[in-house]
Write an enzyme that holds these catalytic residues in place. Structure first.
Site: not given
Ligand code: AMP
Length: 980
Positions: A625-626, A650, A698, A703, A743
């Site tokens: 992912g980014a 990350k 992990y 998501s 959030d």
């Protein structure tokens, strides 16, 4: 001539009146009947030579007592005959029926005084006065005249004309009364005297019993309540009215036979064996449906025969059914490492329509019972369990491998007969297939003229890898390439040009041939001027790092000591650590979240809360992912004397500023303070070497939003509720610690392979900076509008209660399998609509209880929203009692407006789907579709795509859903217009 002989022997005459043959109606109650008396009546006659009592027989030769008088040969007759005292009972109005014969005066020769009438009198008294008789006390009721009198000729013909006269008297008030007959010179015989009153007799009407009722003397009706017969119960209170004529009028209401009883005649009788009645109501008992029986009387339902069952939701009228037989004729079509399985429906569906199929995959080796469940990433399309069609594709199997697939048929009663497992098996061997591509390549060492590389075996080798082909060339010189072969998973490329970029691709070879090539990896050789090997550079790096570490350690020690001194002056050390803007008073004993910004040096916070990891203990596998600060990779972490575990890494991309580094690491400082199964766990950080990394557990399924979209409609409600419970539990933990997430959204929840959901994405200012959903508000802050509570948007009031609002949105996202909240409405329209009281409608098939929970989370007043602790306990209750999830706030009940007016709807008040639908009908449509004018919701069903665009719904899915819900409503609202 003795006048008495004129009327004697009257009973030997033929009576021509038919009155004697009338049977008295059952609503008449006799108080006196002279005919019933066999002996002397003992009435008083005054004077004694007046009325005379004589015995006779009636037409049936039954002895009766009669009175007669016939003093027509004398003047001035006044002969009285008084009855005995007659008790009144409850009667108010009484009737006197007289039967008599009267001689025609003209037919008597030489009479002196002759009358053809006599008088009827009465006297009311409280008690029997015995022989005391005074004429003047009596009141006259009437003068009685004969309709027909008889003559001498009639006597000759032996024909007697009998008269019947009835008179009413009332209202009676005293306990009893006397009647008196006054003769003033007639020739009359009183054949019978009957005194009676009328009543409404006991009756059963509509299964209700009404007692004997005596009417009042007035004209009004008497209202009588009925009571239900045995084994019945009131539906509407039964009532009737008793008229003055003793007739029952206007039956209202009714009783219904209880379950197990049916109406037979005027009673509720038990169903006979072999019959049942499951509902109350005046329907007949039904015969037991096929494969069921009852031997008892009064059965409410019939039990199933052996090996037959009934599912919970099956009605009592449905035949008992059994599990289906096995599927038939399984055919397999193998394509390399995939197989398509096809089969026929079972010969016997068990008498049910809800048959589904489950496919179990087993990998097998030669020999008896050498099978084990398939492991790894075998994929089933559309899925392995709950198939309604008779085909499935199984992909990503191993090449050249034996598999057995068991295809099991199940229906709604299979779980009641778990021992009978009906399946068909098919065994296949997959074909050879080329290996999959190499995805992870690592640069081990570079020098001026060489590069050493290593890589991981392809995920699916599909056989024994014979060797790898390594193709490389100078960048932009693709036509001139070199190929090397390597038996192992590493190679050193020699003879390269210094300071030059090379591109490289690797592919594996098995007996089935070459697999596909890896993507192109780019590497650079070292420049001429800096030709130390990476080993040398590592030595230099270690030296520099050590120096920096010593300096840092000194600084850290200094800060720790100075902070300690300052804290020890404070009475309560925690007071210093309260996060700003939080305002929570934490309970003693509960761990409190510490805002990393309260540290003068944020890197100190990192080291207080996060473990420093050695970069060599981490192996990066691939990019998954980014993130905002760099790529997110999956990899493995091997700590000394611990098992290797899968981790997410990350990274902080090169060229970062000091502020970016601080912000990046602040997430670790926050995450490191938490320890909860539903909060993403921090393994540690790498800050002492580059790249800077945050290493967490992990989460295989990534998501939550993407995961749900990928598995649309594939989970049971209980699975979804289980996931939601996890999120709520994680949030409860955060709010207990005093941490406000700000959030919370499905995109910030991660899902592992066991479907456990964990809250992630912690940070401070960056939380909202890196969220692509966040938008600038009028007050300048960046906020994910669709997920944020109105008070947080309006004046940045972020609290655990605003997190609860966001949780409600997550609840909606989960139940709609990753639908975008408010679809494509603009942020401005969302703010406006929410402010006006509108709320998102229930997702398709969403249980009513969960939708109510959403609405509670979206209460305008944040004090009215539930706490996370309550949410957890609500979800726990739902999980323990799954039947509570059966009532859905379904399509039919979806309000017609895009958003739901919170103020006008409280689904807890809907007892039935009908109520809910009724309420949906009356919801206003126009507000939600402002700018588009509609005259009724019927027209909404015909809304064009253009109209939806105007209100912001532009994607196909929601339009379909809305139109379908409107269409449903239209069907339901045929009976009347829907108000707009
Ligand atoms: P983030 O910067 O935390 O939003 O992460 C970006 C993406 O990386 C997420 O949307 C996930 O797809 C993936 N990701 C982040 N953390 C993990 C993890 N612990 N396990 C698996 N995937 C992750």
């Amino acid at each position: 001539m003795d006048c008495k002989t004129l009327i004697l022997f009257l009973f030997f005459f033929t009576l021509i009146s038919s009155a004697d043959f009338i049977i008295h109606p059952s609503n008449e109650v006799n108080l006196l009947d002279s005919k019933a008396s066999q002996g002397e009546l003992g009435w008083i006659s005054s004077p004694s030579h007046g009325w005379e009592e004589i015995s006779g027989v009636d037409e049936h030769y039954t002895p009766i007592r009669t009175f007669q008088v016939c003093n027509v040969m004398e003047y001035s007759q006044n002969n009285w005959l008084r009855t005995n005292w007659i008790p009144r009972n409850s009667a108010q109005k009484i009737y006197v029926e007289l039967k008599f014969t009267l001689r025609d005066c003209n037919s008597i020769p030489m009479v002196l005084t002759c009358k053809e009438t006599f008088n009827l009198h009465y006297l009311e008294t409280e008690e029997d006065q015995g022989n005391k008789f005074r004429e003047h006390q009596f009141s006259k009721i009437d003068t009685i005249a004969a309709d027909e009198s008889f003559t001498q000729m009639d006597l000759g013909d032996r024909i007697l004309k009998l008269n019947t006269e009835v008179r009413e008297v009332g209202p009676m008030t005293k306990k009893g009364f006397y009647l008196a007959f006054q003769d003033v010179g007639a020739c009359v015989a009183l054949v019978s005297v009957r005194v009676y009153f009328k009543k409404c007799p006991f009756t059963v009407r509509n299964l209700a019993m009404f007692p004997d009722t005596v009417p009042t003397d007035s004209q009004s009706l008497v209202e009588v309540r009925g009571s239900c017969v045995n084994n019945s119960k009131e539906e509407d209170p039964p009532k009737m009215y008793c008229s003055t004529e003793g007739e029952w009028l206007v039956p209202i209401g009714k009783c219904l036979c209880n379950i197990g009883y049916e109406e037979r005649g005027v009673a509720c009788q038990a169903c006979r064996p072999g019959f049942y009645k499951a509902s109350s109501g005046n329907v007949k008992c039904s015969k037991c449906p096929p494969h069921s029986y009852t031997h008892q009387e009064g059965s409410v339902h019939c039990g199933c025969e052996k090996n037959y069952f009934r599912a919970d939701e099956d009605p009592a009228s449905m035949a008992c059914s059994r599990p289906p037989s096995a599927p038939r004729n399984v055919i397999s079509a193998i394509n390399e490492t995939s197989v398509i399985l096809d089969w026929n429906w079972p010969a016997d569906t068990g008498g049910r329509k809800d048959v589904i199929f489950n496919v179990v995959c087993k990998r097998c080796w030669p020999g008896p019972r050498q099978c084990e469940p398939c492991r790894g990433a075998v994929r089933f399309l559309p899925r392995a369990f709950g198939l309604t069609n008779t085909t499935v594709t199984v992909a990503d199997l191993l090449a050249h491998t034996n598999y057995t697939f068991e295809i099991e048929a199940q229906n709604g009663v299979s779980f009641q007969a778990p021992t009978i497992r009906q399946y068909a098996a098919v065994t296949i061997t997959t074909n050879q297939a080329a290996p999959s591509a190499v995805t992870v390549i690592r640069k081990d060492r570079t020098s001026r003229n060489s590069i050493s590389l290593s890589w991981m075996e392809p995920e699916r080798p599909n056989g024994i890898i014979l060797d790898y082909e390594v193709k490389y060339y100078e960048k932009e010189q693709e036509t001139s390439y070199t190929i090397l072969r390597s038996k192992g998973t590493n190679v050193t490329l020699n003879g390269l040009k210094p300071d030059t970029t090379y591109l490289l691709q690797i592919r594996a070879r098995t007996a089935a041939g070459y697999g596909s090539s890896s993507r192109k990896f780019e590497f650079e050789t070292s420049p001429d001027s800096f030709s130390i090997s990476s080993e040398n550079s590592q030595v230099v790096l270690i030296a520099i790092s050590s120096a920096v570490a010593i300096i840092l350690l000194t600084v850290v020690l200094y800060i720790v000591i100075s902070r300690f001194c300052r804290y020890s002056k404070s009475k309560h050390p925690d007071e210093k650590r309260l996060p700003f803007g939080n305002g929570h008073l934490r309970l003693p004993g509960i761990k409190t979240y510490v805002d990393p910004h309260t540290y003068e040096d944020p890197s100190q916070a990192v080291h207080e809360f996060a473990k420093e990891l050695d970069a060599s203990s981490i192996a990066i596998d691939k990019v998954v992912g980014a993130g905002e600060f760099g790529e997110v990779c999956s990899g493995r972490l091997k700590l000394p004397s611990k098992k290797e575990i899968c981790v997410a890494i990350k990274t902080l991309k090169a060229g970062y500023t000091e502020k970016q580094r601080r912000d990046f690491l602040s997430e670790a400082s926050i995450m490191g303070q938490f320890d909860h199964p539903n909060i993403i766990r921090l393994e540690g950080v790498v800050t002492r070497s580059k790249p800077v990394m945050i290493v967490t557990e992990y989460m295989e399924n990534g998501s939550l939003d993407g995961f749900l979209r990928k598995h649309d409609a594939q989970f049971t409600v209980i699975q979804l509720v289980g996931m939601l419970r996890g999120i709520a539990s994680g949030m409860k933990y955060l709010s207990d610690m005093g941490y406000v997430h700000r959030d919370l959204a499905a995109r910030n929840i991660l899902v592992n392979s066991n479907l456990v959901c964990k809250v992630s994405d912690f940070g401070l200012s960056r939380v909202l900076e890196d969220d692509p959903e966040a938008a600038y508000t009028t007050r300048g802050g960046k906020i994910p509008i669709r997920w944020t509570a109105p008070e947080a948007i309006a004046y940045r009031k972020f609290t655990s209660a605003s997190d609860v609002w966001s949780y409600g949105i997550v609840l909606w996202e989960v139940m709609s399998y990753g639908e975008r909240p408010y679809w494509e409405m603009s942020n401005q329209d969302v703010i406006k609509a929410v402010d006006e009281g509108y709320r998102l409608p229930p997702p398709m098939e969403c249980p009513a209880t969960l939708y109510q929970l959403m609405l509670d989370c979206w209460q305008k007043d944040r004090n009215n929203r539930p706490k996370f602790e309550q949410i957890v306990s609500i979800l726990d209750k739902l999980i323990r009692n799954p039947s509570s999830l059966k009532i859905t706030a379904s399509t039919a009940s979806r309000p017609v407006n895009l958003l739901l007016d919170r103020n006008s709807t409280d689904i807890t008040s809907f007892h039935t789907m009908g109520d809910w639908l009724e309420s949906a009908r009356t919801l206003p449509c126009k507000d939600a579709f402002s700018g588009v004018s509609y005259s009724s919701c019927d027209t909404l069903a015909k809304t064009s795509a253009e109209d939806f665009k105007k209100v912001g719904v532009t994607i196909v899915g929601p339009q379909k859903k809305i139109v379908s819900s409107l269409t449903t409503l239209e069907t339901h609202s045929k009976n009347g217009p829907v108000p707009v």
